[in-house]
Design an enzyme around this catalytic site. Structure first.
Site, PDB file in Angstrom:
ATOM      1  N   ARG A 190      15.395  11.365   6.785  1.00 53.39           N
ATOM      2  CA  ARG A 190      15.699  11.090   5.292  1.00 53.39           C
ATOM      3  C   ARG A 190      16.983  11.463   4.948  1.00 53.39           C
ATOM      4  O   ARG A 190      17.415  12.796   5.306  1.00 53.39           O
ATOM      5  CB  ARG A 190      14.426  11.901   4.494  1.00 53.39           C
ATOM      6  CG  ARG A 190      13.318  11.644   5.001  1.00 53.39           C
ATOM      7  CD  ARG A 190      12.402  12.695   4.231  1.00 53.39           C
ATOM      8  NE  ARG A 190      10.859  12.590   4.614  1.00 53.39           N
ATOM      9  CZ  ARG A 190      10.296  12.841   5.784  1.00 53.39           C
ATOM     10  NH1 ARG A 190      11.014  13.682   6.861  1.00 53.39           N
ATOM     11  NH2 ARG A 190       9.045  12.496   6.131  1.00 53.39           N
ATOM     12  N   ARG A 209      -6.513  -4.655   8.284  1.00 51.00           N
ATOM     13  CA  ARG A 209      -5.941  -5.549   7.319  1.00 51.00           C
ATOM     14  C   ARG A 209      -4.658  -4.738   6.567  1.00 51.00           C
ATOM     15  O   ARG A 209      -3.707  -5.236   6.348  1.00 51.00           O
ATOM     16  CB  ARG A 209      -6.765  -5.910   6.324  1.00 51.00           C
ATOM     17  CG  ARG A 209      -7.200  -4.586   5.327  1.00 51.00           C
ATOM     18  CD  ARG A 209      -8.378  -5.397   4.454  1.00 51.00           C
ATOM     19  NE  ARG A 209      -7.721  -6.357   3.507  1.00 51.00           N
ATOM     20  CZ  ARG A 209      -8.579  -7.098   2.890  1.00 51.00           C
ATOM     21  NH1 ARG A 209      -9.861  -7.057   3.059  1.00 51.00           N
ATOM     22  NH2 ARG A 209      -8.057  -8.020   2.164  1.00 51.00           N
ATOM     23  N   ASP A 264     -12.743 -15.178   1.109  1.00 54.02           N
ATOM     24  CA  ASP A 264     -13.658 -15.962   0.151  1.00 54.02           C
ATOM     25  C   ASP A 264     -12.914 -15.963  -1.415  1.00 54.02           C
ATOM     26  O   ASP A 264     -13.702 -16.325  -1.952  1.00 54.02           O
ATOM     27  CB  ASP A 264     -14.911 -15.534   0.222  1.00 54.02           C
ATOM     28  CG  ASP A 264     -15.095 -14.377   0.268  1.00 54.02           C
ATOM     29  OD1 ASP A 264     -14.012 -13.314   0.054  1.00 54.02           O
ATOM     30  OD2 ASP A 264     -16.070 -13.643   0.076  1.00 54.02           O
ATOM     31  N   ASP A 305     -10.373  -0.902   0.311  1.00 57.27           N
ATOM     32  CA  ASP A 305      -9.455  -1.009  -0.966  1.00 57.27           C
ATOM     33  C   ASP A 305      -9.494   0.387  -1.901  1.00 57.27           C
ATOM     34  O   ASP A 305      -8.439   0.631  -2.203  1.00 57.27           O
ATOM     35  CB  ASP A 305     -10.015  -2.136  -1.708  1.00 57.27           C
ATOM     36  CG  ASP A 305     -11.345  -2.178  -1.659  1.00 57.27           C
ATOM     37  OD1 ASP A 305     -12.206  -1.114  -1.035  1.00 57.27           O
ATOM     38  OD2 ASP A 305     -12.352  -3.202  -2.266  1.00 57.27           O
TER      39      ASP A 305
END
Lengths: 722, 720
Positions: free
Chosen positions: B415, B523, B541, B628
């Site tokens: 960094r 995902r 969907d 999520d």
């Protein structure tokens, strides 16, 4: 102010006296008067242009040669300073009392007059004497704001003894000469500049001249000789910088990937580099000195590879990365050439303290690879993203321009670093040191950068600007007072010819109501940071905005809490580029986009009141007050410019029209007024030097707005009614 | 009469003259200097020599370009170095064995903890340190793959008078076969030496080990090798940690007290001079000096402070005071000469504290008063930022120490200072992802650039492809029609193998199908195929319109560090169960947006896969749920801000599954309970509840306004 008053009074009485006197007296008085007047003028002149008189006196003294410098003979037995103490730090070896507190937070630097030191046999202590570079450095410092010619006020002393190159020095005698300096005092607060330290065979990484407690600005420190926070690591200046002009090249891919241009690289390294070249072919270019050219200036400007001749340093611009390997010394002049060419330096010099590393972030401009990993160089460099390489190329060039390009840059940067240590509370920031101008120009450092959602409890202060529409004002007050989070109401009474109504006539509301009377009818009074505003959130509201419901206002406050650094307002406006006219245009029609919110009804942080009142650039504030228009546009410009963010328009569009008054758009409807607002945008954009406003296509509504859901369960049901 | 007038007039003139003469001040001074100059020896600026052009160069080009070279070969030199530069002159180059950290990145940086012996007493603080390392992503139980070693012996308190002092450390460490004279070892210490001198002596020979020590003296600090850490008490939280106390940016930023000094007060001994001097600037009104006798009770006053002083290097309590002070959002005024500030390697302290010289103590009040409002505002926010990023928990302190060492070991993948000193702080910026500032979602404004104009859609497909009328087909068309869409990636997570290329509809943008290996967390894997900064994450969907996608993307460009999505959810504290609750009901606020349809920066994929612990990701994979929620936790923990919900035409209705074979998972109450549990598990790992509520959603400017539809850019959104 007093003086003006006195003289004014005097001159107004003067002519009245004169006609009553006799003629001879009159002449006498006129003469006397003119003498006095002349005296006054002369004194004034002397006071206001004293510098021109001083500098005029100086001109004659500048016609001097270096050889005129007084000769100083050093006795053999004259004392030698101690070797530098590795434990020295600012708080142990530096006399901070000399610098003291001063309002400008700037150290004062004194330069010793030039003297020529010789030993008892008359041999000078240095083979070169004053070098051109050291002379440039000293004259740059003497021209800078740091310079003082008053030795008693100085905080830092710079000897005029040139120790840039240790090779040309007689170490013992130089040390004796230093100790002879009248203010030496164990080297306290003295600064020495050295670029080529050490000598054969072991090449020390710091100047070998014993120097007591003097600070050293050195060009090749290793981590073991560098006294962190005390010494300053400086670059090794490359004289090519002055001789060769390399125009800045756009960052991007170059013909070669890696270039090695240094001559006399140790054969172990060269073997390693050759091996890398074998593996990766054309991407690498390994240059060496040209065997057919003899030593000299011409040879220094050429490099060869297998008989092919390349111009140095121009060839550096043809490569993305340029290798800077350590030699006997850690600091290499090649680093400066490489940076100048906008080539990203690949530095292989273990333990080397990079130039100005105290303030410069070298990770943004260079790649530092441990010497051991030279063989992995190609893979390491290949893993750096393209965009980052371009960024580094730009950064490298900027470092050169700002900190390497001349002795002046090197000298002033060194002093600035020491200055930052002595006045740390006024130190330059990381961004100031490291961001190239193009980034400085386009980036923003929001003053409210911490992501905070302020608590609801303190509420907001409503500031109503009013002139004489009392009836409408009272309705506004009554309406706003229904908002749960209202903490205080401040009425800014902008009418000097009329007093505000009696206290008993004002509507009775549940929160404190204060009336501030202004001295002048100015629009900017609305944005003054009144002490009466004790909350962070301010609701600026016109005295005719009665159509906003309590739900809408409360919701606006809730949205502001999530965006405390933005303007959160109701009617939105847009700026557009008019292609035909080639200028900005103000748009108040129903558009899909928003770039401003009107401050006739807007929440914002009180901090922006400070900014508006004290930090508004250019003459914008006066312009607004003179034209009685565009204060809201000015505020939008100011906030967008400092935060880089768009305002938030809340709740659906409604007709901002009230039955009995001309409404918020009342004035704006006027055609000339609209033209003026377009002019404002153009005027402000030119003052800011850019168009800071940001266009967005969104507005904030309550989560369940217009959703198929029972109204009474919504937190803000009464929103959007016309 | 005439004469009198004359004298009056004359007198008046003289007065005027005198007034004018005195007005500018220094006139006489200048006059005097001018006069003396011409007489005495002239002290003048550096002259403009007539023969400047003839001065010699400081070095010839040859001398600069042709290195003299040394006889010693570089390899020999490096070997010789490690023999010379050791112990107190240790540097990474000479005292650290890089070959132990061969592998790149995280894999190469593994930390091993010596098992502690049965009869060892380990203090609460040291236990916390060991827990932090043990739970960090760098921990390994295999000493062979370790790059860094941490002792199991408690070395925090080396005060011989202390109850926690462990004797015989020297003999014990020498018995360790891996000790290797301390090479690649990290030793934590908070207190050393004893009263009255508090030397830096640890009571055992640390050899070539790296010392992570509180209140380090610059004199003994080995730059680039040791790490200065803040002092913390045994009550310091293991993880999470309290947020700073700065909740408002009041203007003007003054508080009740301007300056407060706090510290022990000795009548004699080290630092007593300074302390006595301090007493002189105490004025009882806005400058107060608090000493040990009143310790404790006045702590709360910190909340009223703008600035606070901290003193003297010898007193080890210093850094603790400083840390508390930083949390209280008062600006530390540091007067301790020679004290190496915590994490000084990476933190730019002059942007967060006011440093003064102890010797100039009496100037401090005037210095402090001269600090402008703007600077106080900035300093206060910066201290808060540092507190939250590096000091608020033992986890953060330990991880920062490890990351600093890791940055040194892999210096070319590390960094830069900007990353360490700006939001959200260095711990959340993983250099293995990129070392380029513009690749992160946090620095756009600071660099003056704006996020990219395109996005990548990642569609999570779980059901096999059977018909052309499946929702995913419609979705593909809708998304590919967006002018901002640059590519679509289908993450194939179905039991059936992915269909052949020809089965997918023709599309204007490239389509990639990758295998998700039936893992829910896949995902959020940082797929290399994702080339844009923005990612649109989609369930197969999801029902969307192209204009909805476009609008949400434009909103994301204004908030690139947040999640911008459509269906919201909310969390709440359930006082009855004394646990966090989760609700999918329609509420007036929300704290989560579902990632079944959401935009976010691709860096969050990397953080999700590499920053979060394996245990949480395993939980998600095992239950095929909560990914999520976890993503929302992560992003809110990074930004301290809520996600953003944008307008959507239709509410998520629970459509019957087209196949009718499998029931929709979220109709299942078990599914819901799992999510409730997830929220609590996640909050537990983070150590606090990072989710934040928001009360608004962002709609197009003319959304549902009574304006002609023709005027509206996003008219589709309003159709029922």
């Amino acid at each position: 102010r007093i003086r003006m008053y006195a003289t004014g009074k005097y001159s107004s009485r003067g002519p009245a006296l004169i006609p009553r006197m006799k003629t001879k007296h009159r002449i006498y008085y006129i003469t006397l008067f003119s003498v006095v007047l002349l005296g006054l003028i002369a004194t004034g002149m002397f006071q206001f242009w004293p510098h021109s008189i001083e500098s005029a006196a100086d001109w004659s003294l500048d016609k001097r040669s270096v050889h005129d410098a007084p000769l100083v003979r050093l006795p053999v037995s004259s004392p030698i300073p101690e070797r530098g103490d590795l434990g020295c730090r600012m708080h142990t070896c530096f006399d901070v009392y000399r610098c003291g507190y001063n309002p400008k937070n700037r150290i004062k630097v004194y330069i010793y007059p030039l003297q020529k030191f010789v030993d008892e046999l008359g041999v000078p202590i240095s083979s070169t004497g004053l070098s051109r570079e050291y002379n440039d450095l000293l004259s740059a410092i003497s021209d800078s704001d740091f310079y003082t010619d008053d030795v008693t006020r100085a905080c830092l002393f710079i000897p005029s003894i040139d120790v840039l190159n240790q090779n040309s020095l007689r170490i013992r005698e130089t040390a004796q000469a230093l100790a002879m300096l009248p203010r030496w005092d164990k080297g306290m607060n003295h600064l020495l500049f050295n670029m080529l330290p050490g000598g054969p065979p072991d090449y020390n990484t710091a100047l070998d001249v014993p120097r007591d407690r003097a600070l050293l600005a050195g060009g090749g420190f290793s981590t073991w000789t560098y006294r962190q926070g005390y010494d300053v690591s400086i670059p090794v200046y490359s004289p090519l910088s002055a001789d060769v002009e390399l125009p800045e090249r756009q960052p991007g891919p170059r013909r070669y990937f890696i270039l090695s241009s240094q001559t006399a690289i140790h054969r172990e390294y060269r073997a390693e580099l050759e091996r890398l070249k074998e593996e990766n072919g054309e991407a690498l270019l390994l240059l060496d000195k040209c065997s057919n050219l003899s030593q000299g200036a011409a040879a220094a400007r050429k490099r060869c590879y297998k008989g092919q001749v390349y111009d140095y340093p121009q060839i550096l611009q043809e490569s993305s990365f340029c290798v800077v390997l350590r030699g006997a010394r850690l600091g290499q002049a090649a680093l400066s050439d490489v940076l100048q060419a906008g080539c990203v330096p690949v530095i292989l010099a273990d333990s080397y303290i990079l130039p100005f590393s105290e303030v410069l972030d070298w990770k943004r401009a260079s790649v530092v690879i441990p010497e051991e990993k030279l063989s992995e160089m190609y893979t390491i460099l290949k893993s750096i993203p393209h965009r980052q390489v371009e960024e580094m190329q730009r950064q490298a060039r900027w470092f050169w321009e700002a900190y390497f390009s001349s002795m002046k840059a090197i000298g002033v940067t060194t002093l600035q670093i020491i200055n930052d240590r002595i006045y740390p509370y006024a130190a330059r920031t990381y961004e100031q040191w490291n961001n190239p101008p193009v980034v400085k120009w386009s980036s923003v450092n929001s003053p409210l950068f911490l992501p905070l959602i302020p608590p609801r409890a303190p509420g907001f202060t409503a500031v109503v600007l009013t002139y004489d529409r009392v009836e409408s004002l009272f309705r506004v007050i009554t309406e706003i007072s229904k908002v749960p989070s209202l903490a205080k109401l401040l009425v800014v009474w902008n009418n000097q010819n009329k007093s505000p109504p009696e206290e008993s006539l004002w509507p009775k509301i549940g929160v404190p109501l204060k009336v501030v009377r202004t001295k002048e009818n100015k629009l900017s009074n609305r944005f003054f940071p009144y002490d009466e505003i004790e909350t962070e959130a301010v609701l600026a509201i016109d005295d005719d905005i009665i159509m906003l419901t309590s739900d809408e206002l409360q919701f606006g406050y809730e949205v502001w809490r999530e965006f405390p650094d933005r303007l959160v307002g109701y009617p939105g406006r847009l700026h557009l580029w008019d292609h035909e006219m080639g200028k900005w245009k103000y748009e108040s029609e129903w558009t899909n986009e928003v770039s401003m919110v009107l401050t006739g009804a807007a929440f914002y942080h009180k901090y922006f009141n400070y900014l508006y009142t004290y930090k508004m650039p250019g003459d914008i504030k006066n312009w607004v007050d003179a034209h009685m228009n565009c204060e809201d546009i000015a505020m939008n410009f100011l906030v967008a410019n400092i935060t880089g963010k768009a305002p938030i328009k809340v709740t659906p569009r409604k007709k901002f029209k009230c039955p009995e008054c001309t409404a918020i758009d009342g004035l704006s409807l006027d055609q000339t007024h609209m033209v003026e607002r377009s002019e404002c945008i153009n005027k402000f954009a030119s003052v800011f030097g850019t168009m800071p406003l940001k266009v967005v296509e969104h507005r904030a509504d309550p989560v369940l707005y217009k959703d198929d859901f029972p109204e009474k369960l919504k937190s803000f049901p009464n929103i959007g009614s016309l | 009469m005439q004469a009198r007038k004359k004298y009056v007039l004359l007198g008046l003139c003289a007065c005027c003259w005198l007034v004018l003469f005195y007005w500018g001040g220094g006139v006489q001074l200048r006059l005097l200097r001018l006069l003396t100059r011409h007489r005495g020896e002239v002290v003048r600026p550096w002259p403009n020599w007539t023969d400047r052009a003839f001065l010699p160069r400081y070095a010839h080009l040859d001398e600069l370009q042709t290195d003299p070279g040394t006889a010693e070969s570089p390899r020999q030199r490096r070997q010789a170095w490690s023999a010379i530069y050791k112990d107190s002159r240790c540097r990474m180059e000479t005292c650290f064995d890089f070959t132990r950290c061969r592998r790149r990145g995280r894999e190469g940086f593994r930390v091993y903890i010596y098992p502690s012996e049965k009869n060892d007493r380990v203090s609460e603080s040291y236990r916390k340190i060991l827990t932090s390392i043990g739970e960090s992503r760098y921990y390994t139980s295999d000493p062979r793959e370790a790059c860094l070693f941490v002792l199991g012996i408690d070395t925090l308190d080396r005060d011989q008078l202390s109850g926690q002092f462990v004797p015989n450390v020297d003999e014990r460490i020498r018995g360790y076969p891996l000790w290797n004279d301390g090479r690649n070892h990290l030793i934590f210490n908070l207190y050393s030496g004893t009263w009255p001198n508090y030397t830096e002596d640890l009571g055992f020979n640390i050899g070539q080990a790296i010392l992570a020590k509180a209140s380090l003296n610059t004199e003994h600090f080995r730059p680039g090798f040791d790490v200065s850490i803040p002092l913390f008490s045994k009550d310091h939280p293991q993880k999470g940690g309290e947020r700073g106390w700065l909740v408002r940016n009041t203007i003007p930023p003054r508080r009740k007290y301007l300056l407060m000094f706090k510290g022990k007060r000795y009548l004699t001994g080290i630092g007593s001079d300074t302390r006595n001097a301090l007493h002189h600037i105490h004025n009882g009104k806005d400058i107060v000096s608090l000493t040990t006798c009143r310790h404790g009770k006045d702590w709360e006053k910190h909340k009223d402070l703008v600035l606070s002083g901290s003193l003297s290097p010898e007193e080890s309590l210093d850094s603790f005071i400083c840390a508390t002070c930083v949390q209280a959002a008062c600006i530390p005024v540091l007067l301790s000469n020679g004290w190496e500030l915590p994490f000084s390697d990476v933190i730019q302290w002059n942007q967060a504290v006011i440093e003064g010289d102890e010797r100039l103590l009496l100037q401090v009040p005037s210095t402090v008063r001269a600090v402008g409002n703007e600077r106080v505002l900035a300093l206060r926010q910066r201290t808060q930022m540092l507190w939250e990023a590096y000091f608020s928990s033992v986890d953060k302190i330990v991880l920062t120490t490890l990351e600093i060492i890791k940055d040194r070991v892999f210096s070319h993948i590390s960094r830069n200072k900007y990353m360490w000193n700006s939001l959200p702080g260095g711990l959340l910026v993983l250099p293995e992802y990129s070392t380029h500032l513009a690749h992160f979602p946090f620095y756009y404004l600071g660099l003056g650039v704006s996020p990219g104009q395109e996005f990548t859609a990642v569609i999570h497909a779980v059901s096999p492809l059977v018909s052309q009328s499946q929702p995913i087909m419609k979705l593909l068309q809708v998304v590919s029609k967006s002018k901002y869409c640059s590519q679509i990636i289908i993450l194939w997570n179905s039991e059936k193998p992915p269909p052949s290329r020809s089965k997918w509809p023709p599309m204007p943008v490239p389509l990639t199908v990758t295998d998700g290996r039936r893992k829910t967390t896949s995902r959020f894997l940082p797929h290399v195929a994702i080339e844009t900064e923005a990612v649109l994450s989609l369930d197969e969907d999801t029902v969307l319109l192209t204009s909805e996608v476009n609008f949400a993307f434009l909103v994301w460009r204004s908030f690139p560090e947040r999640i911008v999505g459509y269906p919201p959810r909310s969390h709440f504290w359930d006082p009855l169960k004394r646990a966090w609750g989760y609700t999918s009901k329609w509420t007036n606020d929300y704290s989560i947006v579902l990632t079944g349809a959401a935009f976010y920066h691709r860096y969050y994929h990397y953080l999700f896969s590499h920053y979060l612990p394996q245990s949480l990701r395993t939980l998600v994979d095992r239950t095929s749920n909560c990914e999520d929620i976890l993503m929302n936790f992560l992003v809110s923990a990074v930004t301290h801000l809520p996600p953003i919900k944008v307008a959507q035409r239709k509410q998520y209705k629970e459509l019957p599954s087209p196949q009718g074979t499998k029931s929709v998972p979220w109709a299942n109450p078990e599914h819901f309970n799992q999510r409730q549990e997830c929220v609590n598990t996640f909050a537990n790992w983070f150590g606090y509840m990072p989710l934040v509520h928001s009360q608004f959603r962002l709609d197009p400017v003319l959304f549902k306004d009574q304006v002609s539809v023709l005027r509206k850019k996003y008219k589709d959104l309003e159709k029922a």
